[in-house]
Design a protein around this motif. Structure first.
Motif, PDB file in Angstrom:
ATOM      1  N   LYS A  68     121.188  78.787 138.738  1.00  0.00           N
ATOM      2  CA  LYS A  68     119.253  79.488 138.326  1.00  0.00           C
ATOM      3  C   LYS A  68     118.403  78.039 139.321  1.00  0.00           C
ATOM      4  O   LYS A  68     118.753  77.090 138.809  1.00  0.00           O
ATOM      5  CB  LYS A  68     118.940  79.511 137.259  1.00  0.00           C
ATOM      6  CG  LYS A  68     117.231  79.439 136.649  1.00  0.00           C
ATOM      7  CD  LYS A  68     117.823  79.253 134.390  1.00  0.00           C
ATOM      8  CE  LYS A  68     115.835  79.687 134.403  1.00  0.00           C
ATOM      9  NZ  LYS A  68     115.791  79.408 132.731  1.00  0.00           N
ATOM     10  N   PHE A  69     117.134  79.128 139.788  1.00  0.00           N
ATOM     11  CA  PHE A  69     116.145  78.202 140.522  1.00  0.00           C
ATOM     12  C   PHE A  69     115.226  77.442 139.002  1.00  0.00           C
ATOM     13  O   PHE A  69     114.696  78.439 138.303  1.00  0.00           O
ATOM     14  CB  PHE A  69     115.583  79.255 141.075  1.00  0.00           C
ATOM     15  CG  PHE A  69     114.243  78.540 141.661  1.00  0.00           C
ATOM     16  CD1 PHE A  69     114.148  78.316 142.974  1.00  0.00           C
ATOM     17  CD2 PHE A  69     112.997  79.254 141.784  1.00  0.00           C
ATOM     18  CE1 PHE A  69     113.416  77.675 144.077  1.00  0.00           C
ATOM     19  CE2 PHE A  69     112.085  78.092 142.867  1.00  0.00           C
ATOM     20  CZ  PHE A  69     112.547  78.043 143.725  1.00  0.00           C
ATOM     21  N   VAL A  70     115.427  76.690 139.410  1.00  0.00           N
ATOM     22  CA  VAL A  70     114.343  76.041 138.691  1.00  0.00           C
ATOM     23  C   VAL A  70     113.080  75.465 139.638  1.00  0.00           C
ATOM     24  O   VAL A  70     112.167  74.723 138.731  1.00  0.00           O
ATOM     25  CB  VAL A  70     114.971  74.627 138.135  1.00  0.00           C
ATOM     26  CG1 VAL A  70     115.951  75.206 136.918  1.00  0.00           C
ATOM     27  CG2 VAL A  70     115.659  73.819 138.831  1.00  0.00           C
ATOM     28  N   GLY A  71     112.802  75.491 141.126  1.00  0.00           N
ATOM     29  CA  GLY A  71     111.476  74.841 141.451  1.00  0.00           C
ATOM     30  C   GLY A  71     111.359  73.322 141.256  1.00  0.00           C
ATOM     31  O   GLY A  71     112.964  72.848 142.050  1.00  0.00           O
ATOM     32  N   PHE A  72     110.635  72.766 141.241  1.00  0.00           N
ATOM     33  CA  PHE A  72     110.424  70.888 140.875  1.00  0.00           C
ATOM     34  C   PHE A  72     110.839  70.448 139.252  1.00  0.00           C
ATOM     35  O   PHE A  72     110.401  69.374 139.197  1.00  0.00           O
ATOM     36  CB  PHE A  72     108.782  70.955 140.633  1.00  0.00           C
ATOM     37  CG  PHE A  72     108.684  70.821 142.780  1.00  0.00           C
ATOM     38  CD1 PHE A  72     108.779  70.463 143.875  1.00  0.00           C
ATOM     39  CD2 PHE A  72     107.502  72.545 142.496  1.00  0.00           C
ATOM     40  CE1 PHE A  72     108.206  70.492 145.105  1.00  0.00           C
ATOM     41  CE2 PHE A  72     107.274  72.716 144.227  1.00  0.00           C
ATOM     42  CZ  PHE A  72     107.701  72.029 144.782  1.00  0.00           C
ATOM     43  N   GLY A  73     111.654  71.334 138.794  1.00  0.00           N
ATOM     44  CA  GLY A  73     112.154  71.336 137.030  1.00  0.00           C
ATOM     45  C   GLY A  73     112.753  69.800 137.657  1.00  0.00           C
ATOM     46  O   GLY A  73     112.218  68.529 136.896  1.00  0.00           O
ATOM     47  N   ASN A  74     113.173  69.445 138.323  1.00  0.00           N
ATOM     48  CA  ASN A  74     114.676  68.082 138.211  1.00  0.00           C
ATOM     49  C   ASN A  74     113.356  67.387 138.953  1.00  0.00           C
ATOM     50  O   ASN A  74     113.921  66.079 138.325  1.00  0.00           O
ATOM     51  CB  ASN A  74     115.836  68.375 139.695  1.00  0.00           C
ATOM     52  CG  ASN A  74     116.169  68.882 139.481  1.00  0.00           C
ATOM     53  OD1 ASN A  74     116.965  69.055 138.179  1.00  0.00           O
ATOM     54  ND2 ASN A  74     116.809  70.464 140.790  1.00  0.00           N
ATOM     55  N   PHE A  75     112.493  66.991 139.832  1.00  0.00           N
ATOM     56  CA  PHE A  75     111.680  66.087 140.063  1.00  0.00           C
ATOM     57  C   PHE A  75     110.853  66.169 139.145  1.00  0.00           C
ATOM     58  O   PHE A  75     110.694  64.540 138.625  1.00  0.00           O
ATOM     59  CB  PHE A  75     110.319  66.571 141.401  1.00  0.00           C
ATOM     60  CG  PHE A  75     111.929  66.731 142.672  1.00  0.00           C
ATOM     61  CD1 PHE A  75     111.810  65.709 142.805  1.00  0.00           C
ATOM     62  CD2 PHE A  75     112.002  67.773 143.071  1.00  0.00           C
ATOM     63  CE1 PHE A  75     112.506  65.351 144.510  1.00  0.00           C
ATOM     64  CE2 PHE A  75     112.229  67.996 144.542  1.00  0.00           C
ATOM     65  CZ  PHE A  75     112.935  67.048 145.398  1.00  0.00           C
TER      66      PHE A  75
END
Length: 312
Positions: A68-75
């Motif tokens: 799943k694409f989460v964008g800047f969620g990990n950062f």
């Protein structure tokens, strides 16, 4: 006679133009040949560096399952973790401290080697380069034995002077000191050989002129040696900063990031969360955070180098 002279001049001019044209064509062909010869290396760099960099950017935008694409969620997740900011702090301390001492020791040793008689320089250069040519993983294993809590050679030596044992890798402060010390030992010879090459290129006439003007040893270094070496010092420092920031093997073998994550740097913590923690996207996000820090350092250093080049 005048017509003959004019015809002769015209023939000479024609030959000159043809020579220039053939020379230009040859240069064009040489540049084309040079590009074709460098093309395999360019393709190798594209495959080994550019593609992994863009793939890491892609991974950093996915969730843990990479579905799943989460964008800047990990950062955003990293910015909320205290351990991440501890790693940022330790990475900066580790890299900056190690590079400064490597540069200082390399400069001193380069002067020592430069002043040795020419017939003995090869032997000394070979011996001084030994730490740099040994694979870092192998040399770090030797240092691990020197720091061993039970059979440490350092603690055995200190005990002869009545100094108690030191927990080299068990205490946070001493563990930081240990990994920095090993990195300095490994990287200082690189600075030495680069600075030695730069010292060889400084004209002796400048030192003679400074001596005639009454300059002492320190003034000759400050006003002659350092200005002539500034570009090589800047480039060497930038290269070493990049390599030191990305260092993995020394910290991994010596402390594995311990105690309690107090010696983790970007590379080792990215391995911990990405490979050992089975969260590849989060590990990619940690490793990518090095890029803006190094980019800022590169911009300032290269801009200063370019500015001095334009002044020259």
């Amino acid at each position: 006679m005048a017509d003959v002279a004019l015809q002769t001049k015209g023939a000479i001019a024609g030959r000159t133009v043809r020579k220039k044209s053939s020379l230009q064509n040859m240069m064009r062909r040489k540049s084309t040949v040079a590009f074709l010869m460098a093309l395999p290396l360019i393709l190798l760099i594209a495959v080994m560096v550019i593609y992994p960099a863009f793939y890491a950017l892609h991974l950093a935008t996915l969730n843990k399952a990479m579905t799943k694409f989460v964008g800047f969620g990990n950062f955003e997740f990293l910015f909320k973790r205290d351990t991440f900011w501890l790693v940022v702090k330790q990475s900066c301390i580790f890299a900056i401290t190690a590079v400064l001492f490597k540069a200082l020791i390399g400069f001193i040793v380069a002067h020592f080697a430069h002043n040795i008689p020419a017939n003995k320089q090869r032997k000394w250069r070979g011996m001084l380069l030994v730490p740099w040519v040994i694979p870092p993983a192998m040399s770090t294993l030797a240092w691990l034995w020197l720091f061993d809590p039970s059979y440490s050679a350092f603690n055995y030596t200190l005990a002869t002077f009545g100094i108690g044992p030191i927990a080299w890798t068990g205490d946070a402060a001493w563990a930081r000191f240990s990994v920095i010390l090993v990195n300095i030992w490994y990287g200082a010879p690189f600075f030495m050989i680069m600075y030695l090459a730069a010292l060889k290129s400084v004209p002796e006439q400048l030192y003679e002129a400074a001596a005639i003007d009454g300059a002492n040893w320190w003034q000759r270094i400050w006003y002659v040696t350092l200005p002539m070496m500034r570009n090589i010092i800047a480039i060497t420092t930038l290269f070493s900063l990049i390599v030191t920031f990305a260092n993995f093997d020394i910290v991994r073998i010596l402390t594995a990031g311990g105690p309690l994550d107090h010696t983790h740097i970007f590379a080792t913590w990215a391995f911990r969360v990405g490979i050992e923690g089975s969260d590849i996207p989060l590990g990619a996000s940690v490793s990518l955070f090095m890029a803006p820090i190094l980019a800022v350092a590169a911009i300032f250093i290269l801009r200063d180098v370019n500015k001095r080049g334009n002044e020259a």
